[in-house]
Design a protein around this motif. Structure first.
Motif, PDB file in Angstrom:
ATOM      1  N   GLN A 127       0.831  -1.200   0.000  1.00  0.00           N
ATOM      2  CA  GLN A 127       0.000   0.000   0.000  1.00  0.00           C
ATOM      3  C   GLN A 127       0.869   1.255   0.000  1.00  0.00           C
ATOM      4  O   GLN A 127       0.588   2.212  -0.724  1.00  0.00           O
ATOM      5  N   HIS A 128       1.933   1.244   0.783  1.00  0.00           N
ATOM      6  CA  HIS A 128       2.836   2.395   0.833  1.00  0.00           C
ATOM      7  C   HIS A 128       3.470   2.636  -0.542  1.00  0.00           C
ATOM      8  O   HIS A 128       3.536   3.775  -1.015  1.00  0.00           O
ATOM      9  N   GLY A 129       3.919   1.557  -1.175  1.00  0.00           N
ATOM     10  CA  GLY A 129       4.519   1.678  -2.504  1.00  0.00           C
ATOM     11  C   GLY A 129       3.534   2.218  -3.527  1.00  0.00           C
ATOM     12  O   GLY A 129       3.872   3.077  -4.351  1.00  0.00           O
ATOM     13  N   LEU A 130       2.313   1.719  -3.476  1.00  0.00           N
ATOM     14  CA  LEU A 130       1.282   2.197  -4.405  1.00  0.00           C
ATOM     15  C   LEU A 130       0.945   3.666  -4.152  1.00  0.00           C
ATOM     16  O   LEU A 130       0.736   4.432  -5.100  1.00  0.00           O
ATOM     17  N   GLN A 131       0.908   4.058  -2.881  1.00  0.00           N
ATOM     18  CA  GLN A 131       0.617   5.452  -2.557  1.00  0.00           C
ATOM     19  C   GLN A 131       1.717   6.364  -3.088  1.00  0.00           C
ATOM     20  O   GLN A 131       1.443   7.438  -3.630  1.00  0.00           O
TER      21      GLN A 131
END
Length: 183
Positions: free
Chosen positions: A106-110
């Motif tokens: 999720q952090h990477g996608l954000q």
């Protein structure tokens, strides 16, 4: 059972003592097969990181029924809190790892979304700037064209001159338009 007097045998040995006699042998071929499976599973399990308990091995080979313990009959089930705790710990670890993986993803996608939004905003600014410049250039071109028309109309240029100037202006406008469209 004489060899185990005073000591309660484990369920695997208890199974053997109730299904095998030195005089008659195994009570059935299935009983012998089950016993051998339990011994083999026990031998393999000992070398594993999380070895199976004897109760797990017997349940695995003989199966289970609610309230009934194969080889022992009806009665309370042996305590398997160690097994339950081990399995609970394994599941909790797996859940924790899954949550960490999900958070990392999720952090990477954000971050990727933030970069994309920044790029879109920059492109919108560039489009506005280029549109403004194009408008300025068109206005300037129109102004020059009007000046040239006034100059040549006032001096009565020949038809050939008007066509030449007009075609050059159109060509420069097309060239200007195509160069700004490519940007």
């Amino acid at each position: 059972m004489k060899e185990h007097e005073g000591v309660e045998p484990n369920r695997i040995e208890f199974y053997k003592s109730t299904h095998y006699s030195s005089e008659k042998g195994w009570s059935s071929p299935e009983a012998e097969t089950n016993y051998n499976k339990m011994r083999d599973l026990r031998a393999r399990s000992v070398s594993e990181e999380n070895p199976m308990t004897i109760d797990e091995i017997v349940d695995n080979v003989l199966g289970t029924r609610s309230g009934y313990i194969k080889g022992l009959g009806y009665g309370p089930k042996p305590n398997t809190t160690t097994t339950t705790k081990r399995r609970t710990t394994e599941l909790e670890d797996a859940l924790r790892r899954a949550k960490e993986d999900a958070a990392t993803t999720q952090h990477g996608l954000q971050e990727r979304l933030n970069v994309a939004e920044t790029e879109v905003a920059n492109q919108q600014i560039q489009i506005k700037t280029l549109t403004s410049e194009l408008g300025t250039l068109r206005a300037r071109q129109e102004e020059i064209l009007n000046q040239m028309k006034r100059h040549f109309i006032g001096s009565s240029p020949s038809r050939y001159m008007e066509e030449t100037i007009g075609s050059r202006l159109i060509a420069s406008e097309v060239s200007l338009h195509s160069s700004t469209s490519q940007s």
